[in-house]
Motif scaffolding. Sequence first.
Motif, PDB file in Angstrom:
ATOM      1  N   UNK A 125      25.644  80.006  -6.975  1.00  0.00           N
ATOM      2  CA  UNK A 125      26.418  79.235  -7.955  1.00  0.00           C
ATOM      3  C   UNK A 125      25.666  78.004  -8.470  1.00  0.00           C
ATOM      4  N   UNK A 126      24.453  77.763  -7.980  1.00  0.00           N
ATOM      5  CA  UNK A 126      23.613  76.702  -8.516  1.00  0.00           C
ATOM      6  C   UNK A 126      23.797  75.332  -7.890  1.00  0.00           C
ATOM      7  N   UNK A 127      24.383  75.259  -6.716  1.00  0.00           N
ATOM      8  CA  UNK A 127      24.605  73.956  -6.073  1.00  0.00           C
ATOM      9  C   UNK A 127      23.308  73.207  -5.805  1.00  0.00           C
ATOM     10  N   UNK A 128      22.221  73.936  -5.636  1.00  0.00           N
ATOM     11  CA  UNK A 128      20.925  73.291  -5.378  1.00  0.00           C
ATOM     12  C   UNK A 128      20.300  72.721  -6.655  1.00  0.00           C
ATOM     13  N   UNK A 129      20.872  73.006  -7.801  1.00  0.00           N
ATOM     14  CA  UNK A 129      20.350  72.522  -9.081  1.00  0.00           C
ATOM     15  C   UNK A 129      21.184  71.389  -9.672  1.00  0.00           C
ATOM     16  N   UNK A 130      22.226  70.985  -8.970  1.00  0.00           N
ATOM     17  CA  UNK A 130      23.126  69.935  -9.463  1.00  0.00           C
ATOM     18  C   UNK A 130      22.818  68.641  -8.733  1.00  0.00           C
ATOM     19  N   UNK A 131      22.495  67.604  -9.486  1.00  0.00           N
ATOM     20  CA  UNK A 131      22.198  66.298  -8.887  1.00  0.00           C
ATOM     21  C   UNK A 131      23.433  65.718  -8.215  1.00  0.00           C
ATOM     22  N   UNK A 132      23.204  65.118  -7.065  1.00  0.00           N
ATOM     23  CA  UNK A 132      24.271  64.447  -6.312  1.00  0.00           C
ATOM     24  C   UNK A 132      23.614  63.389  -5.447  1.00  0.00           C
ATOM     25  N   UNK A 133      24.438  62.552  -4.860  1.00  0.00           N
ATOM     26  CA  UNK A 133      23.947  61.470  -3.997  1.00  0.00           C
ATOM     27  C   UNK A 133      22.932  62.000  -2.981  1.00  0.00           C
ATOM     28  N   UNK A 134      21.741  61.434  -3.001  1.00  0.00           N
ATOM     29  CA  UNK A 134      20.734  61.797  -2.013  1.00  0.00           C
ATOM     30  C   UNK A 134      20.076  63.136  -2.247  1.00  0.00           C
ATOM     31  N   UNK A 135      20.105  63.640  -3.454  1.00  0.00           N
ATOM     32  CA  UNK A 135      19.459  64.917  -3.748  1.00  0.00           C
ATOM     33  C   UNK A 135      20.359  65.819  -4.557  1.00  0.00           C
ATOM     34  N   UNK A 136      20.519  67.035  -4.077  1.00  0.00           N
ATOM     35  CA  UNK A 136      21.343  68.015  -4.790  1.00  0.00           C
ATOM     36  C   UNK A 136      22.728  68.108  -4.160  1.00  0.00           C
ATOM     37  N   UNK A 137      23.644  68.711  -4.903  1.00  0.00           N
ATOM     38  CA  UNK A 137      24.984  68.963  -4.371  1.00  0.00           C
ATOM     39  C   UNK A 137      24.883  69.825  -3.116  1.00  0.00           C
ATOM     40  N   UNK A 138      24.000  70.791  -3.124  1.00  0.00           N
ATOM     41  CA  UNK A 138      23.817  71.681  -1.977  1.00  0.00           C
ATOM     42  C   UNK A 138      23.465  70.888  -0.716  1.00  0.00           C
ATOM     43  N   UNK A 139      22.542  69.952  -0.842  1.00  0.00           N
ATOM     44  CA  UNK A 139      22.132  69.122   0.294  1.00  0.00           C
ATOM     45  C   UNK A 139      23.304  68.244   0.752  1.00  0.00           C
ATOM     46  N   UNK A 140      24.012  67.649  -0.201  1.00  0.00           N
ATOM     47  CA  UNK A 140      25.172  66.815   0.131  1.00  0.00           C
ATOM     48  C   UNK A 140      26.223  67.629   0.891  1.00  0.00           C
ATOM     49  N   UNK A 141      26.550  68.809   0.406  1.00  0.00           N
ATOM     50  CA  UNK A 141      27.554  69.650   1.063  1.00  0.00           C
ATOM     51  C   UNK A 141      27.151  69.959   2.502  1.00  0.00           C
ATOM     52  N   UNK A 142      25.873  70.244   2.716  1.00  0.00           N
ATOM     53  CA  UNK A 142      25.392  70.516   4.073  1.00  0.00           C
ATOM     54  C   UNK A 142      25.471  69.267   4.967  1.00  0.00           C
TER      55      UNK A 142
END
Length: 186
Positions: free
Chosen positions: A14-31
């Motif tokens: 779904x592209x969570x690793x390509x969405x900017x979020x606090x401290x990197x990507x959304x994927x990293x934040x979710x983890x």
Amino acid sequence: MSTFEDLGSLLLVRGADEIDHAGGSLYVHLHRVAKRLRSLGASDTLVIAGLAHAAYGTDGFPTHLFDWQTERPVLESVIGTEAELIVYRYGACDRETTWRDLAEHRTVTDRFTGTSEELGTEDLRDFVDLTIVNELDVLENDSERALKLGLFLQEQIPRWQSLASPAVLAASEGILQLQESPQPLS
């Protein structure tokens, strides 16, 4: 594969690793959120919900990976009914009407439908624990929002003391104390 791994793969699709979020990507934040929940003794269901908590976007982060109107069954098929409901509540929460006095009214207002739902003790704990852990991760990883968010959390978390788990409260106190400490000059 485990549910956690299946969900991680789906988030990548779904592209969570390509969405900017606090401290990197959304994927990293979710983890990071899921990892912290696990380290604080959260149930497997809440850890999985933590990994998917922004699937429908949130009141503070409108980007979504799934459409809440048509794709709830897709997420539910991967993470289960209970975890999906936590994710939905979290994403659908109208923060303005819900957060401040949640301990008194125990009601979450749905920003998508305009309806409200009174939660029982366990559901409230899961909702508040996920909220606090998410906001702490943003606090630690978004220097632009850290001051304002830190002040908000210092005011809000004491309002939720009767709702949150002791482990999450202790972690939040430690992190907020670090935020208050003056940083050494380099």
